[in-house]
Write a protein that holds these residues in place. Sequence first.
Motif: not given
Lengths: 493, 95
Positions: A315-317, A320-327, A367-370, A378-381
């Motif tokens: 629920x981080x990974x 994060x990818x969805x916020x980018x893909x759905x842009x 968007x927040x975790x990125x 968040x994201x790197x962790x």
Amino acid sequence: MTAATDFTIAGARAALARREISATELATAHLDAIAALNPRVNAYITVTPEVALAQAAAADAALSKGEAGPLTGIPLAVKDLFCTAGTRTTAASKILGDFKPPYESTVTSQLLRDGAVFLGKANLDEFAMGSSNESSAFGGVENPWKRQGDDAVLVPGGSSGGSAAAVAARLALGATATDTGGSIRQPAAFCGIVGIKPTYGRCSRFGIVAYASSLDQAGPVARTVEDCAILLNSMAGFDPKDSTSADRAVPDFAAAVARGVKGLRIGIPREYRVEGLSPEIDALWRKGMEWLKAEGATLVDISLPHTKYALPTYYIVAPAEASSNLARYDGVRFGIREEGADLKDLYERSRAAGFGAEVKRRILIGTYVLSAGYYDAYYVKAQQVRALIKRDFDQAWGQVDAILTPATPTAAFGRDETQDDPVAMYLNDVFTITANLAGIPGMSVPAGLDARGLPLGLQILGRPFDEETVFAVGGAIERVAGFTATPSVRAAA
Amino acid sequence: MSLDTATVRRVASLARLRVEEAELPRLEAELNGILGWIEQLQAVDTTGVEPMAGGGAEQLRLREDRVTDGGIQQQVLANAPDRADVFFSVPKVVE
């Protein structure tokens, strides 16, 4: 003779070859069943009778010339996340509007190459985000199974809930599906059918609407392990159009189904005995262990210590990818548009009008975790914990050839029993999500019924690119379990 | 870490999602619920662990630098909600 809608894919293929039934008859029987049941089950968002009948006519012509392919005349449902040239593709979202892709996804083009007939586009959670199919902009799907003596509507699972319900209700012989955190295996378990998520990279992602690109993988759902193998043989294979597609030969999966489990070492991960596991599922899991032992496999206790961190990692990974893909859904190039005072206002209004609540939640989390200042925390962790989850499996493969777990922590739940708490809904994927994070193959096989008559599944996990062993173990469980129960809502025989 | 209303508003703006003022309290509570649950990851010792990017073990390939398609202008434009001639149209950007 078997009713046209009750065939397995293998059985239908034999009957078509012997000309006992025509592809047109097979397609028509399914289209009639869809017309009768889909208004209630809602497994299809779009039904394509003209496409299906034209493909069936072409299949009959090929059969009469002796030029049949591996799937000639086999009627399938296509999850509405796969782009189909000229046929509306929605991802179960309002935001795509009347989008008609000018191209065909690689997976569906390979099924068409092999002669398949497409009945229509199957319902799903919006953008494949969900475990109950309730987030579809086109309404929920009804699970064809009922609790004994209770007519309450149950969910089919998600996100491939329409695919699984269509196959269970005999509205298709098989279906394409996708799995980002369990979206093939959980609905297969809830609907009493078989589903496999292959190794990451086995099926091309080209033309599949992206959710979380490092986790998304296509796979089949069908009523038998062999049928899944037949479909996966057609769907899999290297594709230069997907940079993460694996350039590896596709083995004969169907040949592996009858291989047996003699001499195999089967891992039983102690961390999968989670809090909240239904006692009936725990009992079924133990039964599955006994079956495999009796068939000649050895059971090995293993530890996958980072299992409990898989869900929060996901629920981080994934967001994060969805916020980018759905842009890309911006109201400019395709999909719906809401006019605005300026360009930013147009984007914001179009996206607010087009996306549903769960999709918005995940975009905001992603968007927040990125965002600046939180990326490392968040994201790197999460990427580091993901590496540890994968390492757990890498170490396990030194001791075992496959892993046996339950597919889901509970049987299908009711539409009205869904908690409003998003985190409670996420727990559905507790057993399936690790396979996506580690990129390994996983299959759900129906193995029994609970006390109220609902199907329960067992999950088999395998080494990367060793789907054959997963098929061998799944085939053995299927033979010993002898699961023959059928849902109460299904096409009339 | 917990989000306040101003942060939710800022994140929504970054994500290009219009959020009505009335929705903010509910969103704030939901997002904090999810983030609070995710917080458990901080308990994992990840010292020296290489972050895992991507889902596969395979190395990404390079392809030959060659044009493989094109000449599909009408197909690219076919799904546009609003177009002018061979362009996607948007509100005026440059004053």
